[in-house]
Design an enzyme around this catalytic site. Sequence first.
Site, PDB file in Angstrom:
ATOM      1  N   CYS A  54     -26.927  23.684  21.830  1.00 21.05           N
ATOM      2  CA  CYS A  54     -26.986  23.174  23.105  1.00 21.05           C
ATOM      3  C   CYS A  54     -28.239  22.551  23.353  1.00 21.05           C
ATOM      4  CB  CYS A  54     -26.522  24.091  24.221  1.00 21.05           C
ATOM      5  SG  CYS A  54     -27.666  25.381  24.531  1.00 21.05           S
TER       6      CYS A  54
ATOM      7  N   ARG B 299     -25.431  27.911  26.989  1.00 25.83           N
ATOM      8  CA  ARG B 299     -23.981  27.396  26.285  1.00 25.83           C
ATOM      9  C   ARG B 299     -23.985  28.233  24.929  1.00 25.83           C
ATOM     10  NH1 ARG B 299     -24.156  21.383  27.810  1.00 25.83           N
ATOM     11  NH2 ARG B 299     -26.416  21.806  27.340  1.00 25.83           N
ATOM     12  N   SER B 300     -24.878  27.736  24.134  1.00 25.95           N
ATOM     13  CA  SER B 300     -24.916  28.066  22.588  1.00 25.95           C
ATOM     14  C   SER B 300     -25.036  29.688  22.453  1.00 25.95           C
ATOM     15  CB  SER B 300     -25.901  27.175  21.915  1.00 25.95           C
ATOM     16  OG  SER B 300     -27.252  27.479  22.001  1.00 25.95           O
TER      17      SER B 300
ATOM     18  N   ASP C 116     -23.052  21.704  31.339  1.00 31.28           N
ATOM     19  CA  ASP C 116     -24.148  22.418  31.422  1.00 31.28           C
ATOM     20  C   ASP C 116     -24.272  23.345  32.685  1.00 31.28           C
ATOM     21  OD1 ASP C 116     -26.887  23.482  31.527  1.00 31.28           O
ATOM     22  OD2 ASP C 116     -27.735  21.503  31.265  1.00 31.28           O
TER      23      ASP C 116
HETATM   24  P1  4NP Z   1     -28.130  25.363  27.742  1.00 32.97           P
HETATM   25  O1  4NP Z   1     -28.748  25.232  29.329  1.00 32.97           O
HETATM   26  O2  4NP Z   1     -28.544  23.895  27.002  1.00 32.97           O
HETATM   27  O3  4NP Z   1     -26.833  25.509  27.803  1.00 32.97           O
HETATM   28  O4  4NP Z   1     -29.047  26.495  27.379  1.00 32.97           O
HETATM   29  C1  4NP Z   1     -30.071  24.590  29.801  1.00 32.97           C
HETATM   30  C2  4NP Z   1     -31.085  25.183  29.745  1.00 32.97           C
HETATM   31  C3  4NP Z   1     -32.238  24.970  30.111  1.00 32.97           C
HETATM   32  C4  4NP Z   1     -32.314  23.499  30.785  1.00 32.97           C
HETATM   33  C5  4NP Z   1     -31.066  22.662  30.592  1.00 32.97           C
HETATM   34  C6  4NP Z   1     -29.927  23.191  30.019  1.00 32.97           C
HETATM   35  N1  4NP Z   1     -33.475  23.089  31.276  1.00 32.97           N
HETATM   36  O5  4NP Z   1     -33.646  22.088  31.794  1.00 32.97           O
HETATM   37  O6  4NP Z   1     -34.519  23.770  30.951  1.00 32.97           O
END
Ligand code: 4NP
Length: 158
Positions: A12, A18-19, A127
């Site tokens: 992700c 998610r991952s 997300d």
């Molecule tokens: P992930 O979620 O991609 O599912 O781990 C996110 C984690 C952090 C951020 C965005 C999505 N961020 O903008 O920091």
Amino acid sequence: MAADRPAILFVCLGNICRSPLAEGAFRARATAAGLDLRIDSAGTGDWHVGRPPDPRAQAIAKANGVDIGALRARQVHADDFTRFSHIFAADHTNLRDLRRLSPDPSRAELALVLDLVAGRQGEAVADPYYGDAADFARSWADVDAAAQALVARLQRLP
Ligand code: 4NP
């Protein structure tokens, strides 16, 4: 499937929501099914490298009997495309970034996580980072459906 042993990477953006949920759900389902595979997760971004999963991700995994607290975020590396036979991206941006990072040739087949789930091909795992507990519950349901489908697919391999 690659001829050699499957190895599965979930990707992700941050590798904190998610991952790691997908890694935890799939590891639990694969272990229960007696499958012994390389399983990991990574992010396309580096903002959260070294950090544990988001507390909201840890909470929804724990509510489903899976402890992901020991996982630590890392960024996708070039050698992931040879160490893993299958790389599953949470959303279309992650998939596009993976295609850009992928060496040519690459061992790994790239797809969306929800391509694994009948009737949900082409869909993204939304997300949940800027969302609430219900969004994390939806992410868990999505990645666990994919985990179940992937275990079923791997069990059908000779
Ligand atoms: P992930 O979620 O991609 O599912 O781990 C996110 C984690 C952090 C951020 C965005 C999505 N961020 O903008 O920091």
